[in-house]
Design a protein around this motif. Structure first.
Motif, short mmCIF file in Angstrom:
data_model
loop_
_atom_site.label_atom_id
_atom_site.label_comp_id
_atom_site.label_asym_id
_atom_site.label_seq_id
_atom_site.Cartn_x
_atom_site.Cartn_y
_atom_site.Cartn_z
N LEU A 198 -15.54 -26.74 35.62
CA LEU A 198 -14.61 -27.83 35.34
C LEU A 198 -14.23 -28.54 36.63
CD1 LEU A 198 -12.76 -29.31 33.29
CD2 LEU A 198 -11.02 -27.57 33.76
N ARG A 199 -14.44 -29.85 36.67
CA ARG A 199 -14.00 -30.62 37.84
C ARG A 199 -12.55 -31.02 37.63
NH1 ARG A 199 -17.79 -34.08 41.40
NH2 ARG A 199 -18.22 -31.88 41.81
N LEU A 200 -11.69 -30.54 38.52
CA LEU A 200 -10.27 -30.81 38.41
C LEU A 200 -9.88 -32.13 39.06
CD1 LEU A 200 -8.90 -27.24 39.23
CD2 LEU A 200 -9.25 -28.27 36.97
N ALA A 201 -10.57 -32.49 40.13
CA ALA A 201 -10.22 -33.73 40.84
C ALA A 201 -11.28 -34.09 41.86
CB ALA A 201 -8.87 -33.56 41.54
N GLU A 202 -11.28 -35.35 42.26
CA GLU A 202 -12.02 -35.81 43.43
C GLU A 202 -10.97 -36.43 44.34
OE1 GLU A 202 -15.40 -38.25 42.60
OE2 GLU A 202 -16.40 -36.69 41.39
N THR A 203 -10.70 -35.75 45.43
CA THR A 203 -9.57 -36.11 46.26
C THR A 203 -9.85 -37.33 47.12
OG1 THR A 203 -10.27 -34.63 48.04
CG2 THR A 203 -8.82 -33.72 46.34
N ARG A 204 -8.78 -37.93 47.61
CA ARG A 204 -8.88 -39.09 48.48
C ARG A 204 -8.11 -38.80 49.77
NH1 ARG A 204 -5.12 -43.19 44.84
NH2 ARG A 204 -3.23 -41.89 44.83
N PRO A 205 -8.33 -39.61 50.81
CA PRO A 205 -7.64 -39.37 52.07
C PRO A 205 -6.12 -39.25 51.91
CG PRO A 205 -9.40 -40.94 52.41
CD PRO A 205 -9.33 -40.69 50.93
N GLY A 206 -5.57 -38.26 52.56
CA GLY A 206 -4.14 -37.98 52.48
C GLY A 206 -3.84 -36.79 51.60
N ASP A 207 -4.78 -36.43 50.72
CA ASP A 207 -4.56 -35.28 49.83
C ASP A 207 -4.60 -33.98 50.61
OD1 ASP A 207 -4.25 -36.86 47.62
OD2 ASP A 207 -6.31 -36.63 46.91
#
Length: 211
Positions: free
Chosen positions: A131-140
């Motif tokens: 399961l993919r929970l998220a694709e993070t972005r800068p600052g995460d």
């Protein structure tokens, strides 16, 4: 968490810059209290070698961290001076794509702030589903839960692109508690708020997926 903040408050009350503080080992020894053998612990130094991380100049890493946190709803409570004081406790690195910065079910004692690029957060469910929970972005921020509670990693964090990251280890957190306890207290409180919000989002996501 209340115990950690209580300890920090005691350290900051009545303290003066000239006073000597007893060295803190609250974070770097937390795993021993859970019966975790040293061989089970994956520190950043070991993971950095595994993923071929390259050291990033602190001048660049610090500027990226300041710019990102100044726009974050929670981390913006740390003013420019606070972030500058915090920079010396971080390590900055560049990591290539398709590298596991954090692995599910391992014991690690560091957290990661994504400065540039994208990192995927994936979890393998007990029944084997990916399961993919998220694709993070800068600052995460990633991995702060294990840094704060010394628990096992909940998910895997894998770079999808070239990434630049800031890493804060348990040893560095202890160093911050000793040298700048008020700053450490502020950081822990903000991390706890962000973590609580993220856990609510993940919990809702998992609940919907199980219906």
């Amino acid at each position: 968490m209340k115990g950690i903040l209580g300890l920090l408050r005691m350290k900051t009350r009545g303290s003066k810059p000239s006073e000597d503080h007893t060295d803190s080992v609250l974070f770097s020894t937390a795993f021993a209290g859970q019966g975790v053998d040293d061989s089970m612990l994956v520190p950043w130094e070991a993971r950095a070698v595994e993923v071929g991380a390259k050291r990033l100049p602190a001048s660049r890493g610090g500027k990226l961290l300041q710019a990102l946190w100044s726009k974050d709803k929670y981390m913006a409570h740390l003013d420019k001076d606070a972030v500058e004081r915090m920079e010396r406790f971080f390590e900055f690195a560049a990591v290539a794509p398709n590298r596991d910065v954090i692995r599910q079910d391992e014991y690690g004692n560091f957290m990661v702030v994504l400065l540039t690029g994208t990192i995927a957060v994936d979890r393998v469910q007990p029944w084997g589903e990916h399961l993919r929970l998220a694709e993070t972005r800068p600052g995460d921020i990633l991995g702060e839960m294990s840094l704060l509670d010394s628990g096992i990693r909940f998910s895997a964090c894998t770079t999808l692109t070239d990434c630049e990251i800031a890493v804060l280890s348990a040893e560095a957190m202890d160093d911050m508690m000793t040298k700048d306890p008020q700053l450490a207290a502020s950081l822990i409180a903000l991390l706890a708020r962000k973590l609580s919000l993220r856990l609510r989002v993940v919990s809702a996501r998992l609940s919907e997926h199980q219906k």
